[in-house]
Design an enzyme around this catalytic site. Structure first.
Site, short mmCIF file in Angstrom:
data_model
loop_
_atom_site.label_atom_id
_atom_site.label_comp_id
_atom_site.label_asym_id
_atom_site.label_seq_id
_atom_site.Cartn_x
_atom_site.Cartn_y
_atom_site.Cartn_z
N ASP A 1 46.19 30.21 34.37
CA ASP A 1 45.00 30.35 33.54
C ASP A 1 44.44 28.97 33.17
OD1 ASP A 1 44.32 32.15 30.40
OD2 ASP A 1 43.00 31.49 32.03
N ILE A 2 43.17 28.76 33.38
CA ILE A 2 42.51 27.49 33.07
C ILE A 2 41.75 27.68 31.77
CG2 ILE A 2 41.03 25.66 33.93
CD1 ILE A 2 43.52 26.35 35.69
N ASP B 1 35.92 22.65 55.59
CA ASP B 1 36.31 24.06 55.66
C ASP B 1 37.39 24.30 56.70
OD1 ASP B 1 34.41 24.51 53.74
OD2 ASP B 1 32.91 25.34 55.10
N GLU C 1 30.83 19.30 55.61
CA GLU C 1 31.16 20.66 55.16
C GLU C 1 32.04 21.38 56.17
OE1 GLU C 1 31.92 23.20 53.00
OE2 GLU C 1 29.95 22.79 52.11
N GLY D 1 42.28 33.69 29.57
CA GLY D 1 41.80 34.88 30.25
C GLY D 1 40.65 34.54 31.18
N SER E 1 32.89 24.22 47.46
CA SER E 1 33.11 24.37 48.90
C SER E 1 34.53 23.96 49.30
CB SER E 1 32.11 23.54 49.69
OG SER E 1 32.14 22.19 49.29
N ASP F 1 37.03 33.66 32.52
CA ASP F 1 35.86 32.98 31.98
C ASP F 1 34.90 32.66 33.12
OD1 ASP F 1 36.40 30.14 33.03
OD2 ASP F 1 38.21 30.48 31.84
#
Length: 568
Positions: free
Chosen positions: A528-529, A295, A291, A547, A487, A549
């Site tokens: 937009d997905i 990052d 992690e 839009g 993450s 979601d």
């Protein structure tokens, strides 16, 4: 920091108090109570002599006034937009009044508690140590030992506690008390594949190569989102990265990562270390944390030349909540806090009481008044919470349900679709903020009766935005591999904001600060997905659609459009 007194000294203090006479018992009222969560079981009564470290959160002088300032400086079009507060200006609102401090301290002294430490960013916490028997008597509590069912977490908690009626206005909460947070986890890694290539993709002017469907690199992100490689120039524009649970970022892994995937910048480029609660960052292959490496590599390796600080929070605290409280107390106490903070850890919202959730949420709001953008990974359990689990109703995550931060979901593929694990939904604690009223109402109308009764239709909706989160290449312990999770997405989106802030600061302007009013005012600045969903709780979860979601939020970042909208 909590100052611990010896147990002998504590007993001596209580004996002196008793010799002086028992104080008049005040009228008590229940302040917090809850049922035992299903994932914990009572494992016994601790010895009454067992010391327990307690903290009292004092009420702020004017939290409502601070929230008004927060909206003023965070809302585009407001005359005060971007005029973030200094530490001293913030303390006027966030600090307790002298009357609050003296009233609570006097009550503790009445009960023989004289060894008290004032702590917190604004001297708004009182810390002390007492035997459990004293804690039970003081708060009409019943502290017991509880163990996580099928897990490793063990907590000393009470299911209820009371406060003197005349002090309720001065005290937000007692900690630890009624929160049952399981051992803190970063979003789950769904793959770790040794032997990934570490080959840098050739940059394309439009789109991204098909290889990005199977391996996502910094160059893929530059191609997909238009992220520039131009080095940042502003040393004051710091990007903070939270580190917990002994996850340690490795400089050797970062050097290998940059050498293979960002050969255009020096492989010696690195990060600054800050430690809290006994935190550290040991450097060896066996100390590598997936992690933490993820990052750091996707901030240093994406936000070119932006100063990055890794904030390593150690284990010198009682649970994950302490670490979350302490990192925000530290951020809010700084005269020059980082402009962006990204965190890839979180909880399930039901693990916290609404009182503690509000305490933390207000800490994020406070940082927003200072000009800090707070971003959190939304979680990896779809609609079943931070991790996949059995459920009959949808489980929102925390802190993503807090309206004062930016929650980041995940996507996948060159033709982007939602990642099925991307946590999203609606808070059961926090009401929907005005900045998302219209897009969320539009979504709920289109959703119709799907999943009716499984979520709050009036709660704060999340995530707000998203970014790539599947097959992301990192180096860990000297080996290349692929990881999945929201993450991945949070540091990527944080890097976009940090690069925009660099341009703003260079032009003599303020950093963006709290992002959401700006983001929701500029939906066309996102890709937009519209496909995919986030299943869980024996359902298909929520579907992505045109839009906003509750799978991918507003979508993924279009750097050029966001930069233009920001006026940079």
């Amino acid at each position: 920091m909590v100052r611990l007194s010896s147990y002998a000294a504590l007993l001596s203090g209580f004996a002196s108090s008793m010799a002086a006479g028992i104080p008049t018992r005040r009228s008590m009222v229940v302040h917090e109570q809850r049922d035992l969560p299903a994932h914990f079981a009572n494992s016994g009564t601790p010895s009454p002599d067992t010391p327990i470290n307690l903290k009292i959160a004092l009420t702020a002088s004017d939290m409502a006034g601070l929230e008004q300032k927060f909206w003023d400086v965070s809302t585009p079009g407001n005359a005060l937009y971007g005029q973030h507060l200094s530490f001293e200006e913030t303390k006027v609102f966030a600090g307790p009044t002298p009357d609050t401090v003296s009233a609570v301290t006097a009550w503790l002294n009445e009960n023989g508690i004289n060894s008290i430490t004032t702590t917190g960013a604004f001297d708004d916490w009182l810390a002390f140590t007492v035997p459990i028997s004293t804690a039970n008597s003081l708060f009409d509590a019943d502290y017991q030992t509880f163990t996580e069912v099928g897990g490793s977490t063990q907590l000393t908690r009470t299911l209820a506690y009371s406060l003197p009626a005349d002090l309720q206005q001065h005290i937000n909460l007692i900690h630890p008390s009624t929160d049952f947070v399981r051992n803190i986890q970063g979003p789950k890694f769904r793959a770790s594949v040794p032997g990934a290539s570490l080959n840098n993709n050739t940059a394309r002017a439009l789109g991204a190569p098909t290889s990005c469907n199977s391996v996502v690199t910094p160059t893929c992100l530059q191609d997909l989102y238009g992220i520039p490689t131009t080095p940042a120039t502003q040393t004051s524009n710091v990007l903070g990265v939270s580190g917990f649970i002994d996850q340690w970022a490795q400089t050797a892994d970062l050097k290998t990562f940059l050498g293979g995937l960002r050969p255009d910048i020096p492989s010696t480029t690195t990060f600054t270390l800050q430690t809290l609660d006994g935190g550290s960052d040991p450097q060896s292959a066996r100390d590598a944390g997936i992690e933490a490496n993820l990052d750091i590599q996707y901030t240093v390796g994406v936000a070119t030349k932006v100063p990055v600080t890794f904030i390593s929070v150690g284990d010198n605290n009682q649970d994950g909540i302490d670490g979350f409280l302490d990192i925000m107390n530290n951020i809010n106490a700084q005269t020059a806090p980082p402009h962006v903070l990204t965190t890839s850890y979180g909880f399930d919202e039901p693990d916290l009481t609404s009182t503690m959730a509000n305490q933390l949420c207000n800490a994020y709001m406070t940082s927003g008044t200072r000009g800090v953008s707070i971003l959190f990974a939304s979680g990896d359990g779809g609609v079943s919470g931070s991790q996949s689990q059995s459920c009959s109703t949808f489980i929102p995550t925390f802190p993503s349900g807090c309206p004062f931060l930016t929650s980041v979901g995940a996507t996948q593929g060159v033709t982007e679709t939602s990642a099925s694990f991307s946590s999203g939904g609606f808070s059961n604690i926090f009401a929907r903020p005005s900045y998302q009223t219209t897009p969320v109402a539009t979504y709920l109308t289109a959703l119709g009766s799907t999943n009716a009764g499984k979520f709050s239709t009036t709660g704060r909706a999340f995530p707000d935005v998203s970014a790539q989160g599947v097959n992301v290449e990192i180096v860990d312990g000297g080996s290349a591999g692929l990881v999945d999770g929201t993450s991945c997405a949070s540091p990527i989106f944080a890097s976009v904001i940090a690069l925009i802030n660099d341009r703003l600061v260079a032009a003599g302007k303020s950093p963006l600060g709290f992002l959401n009013p700006f983001l929701y005012a500029n939906p066309s600045a996102f890709f937009d997905i519209t496909t995919g969903d986030n299943p869980g709780c024996n359902t298909n979860g929520f579907p992505a659609r045109a839009g906003w979601d509750p799978v991918t939020g507003l979508g993924t970042p279009n750097f050029a459009s966001l930069l233009a909208a920001a006026g940079a």
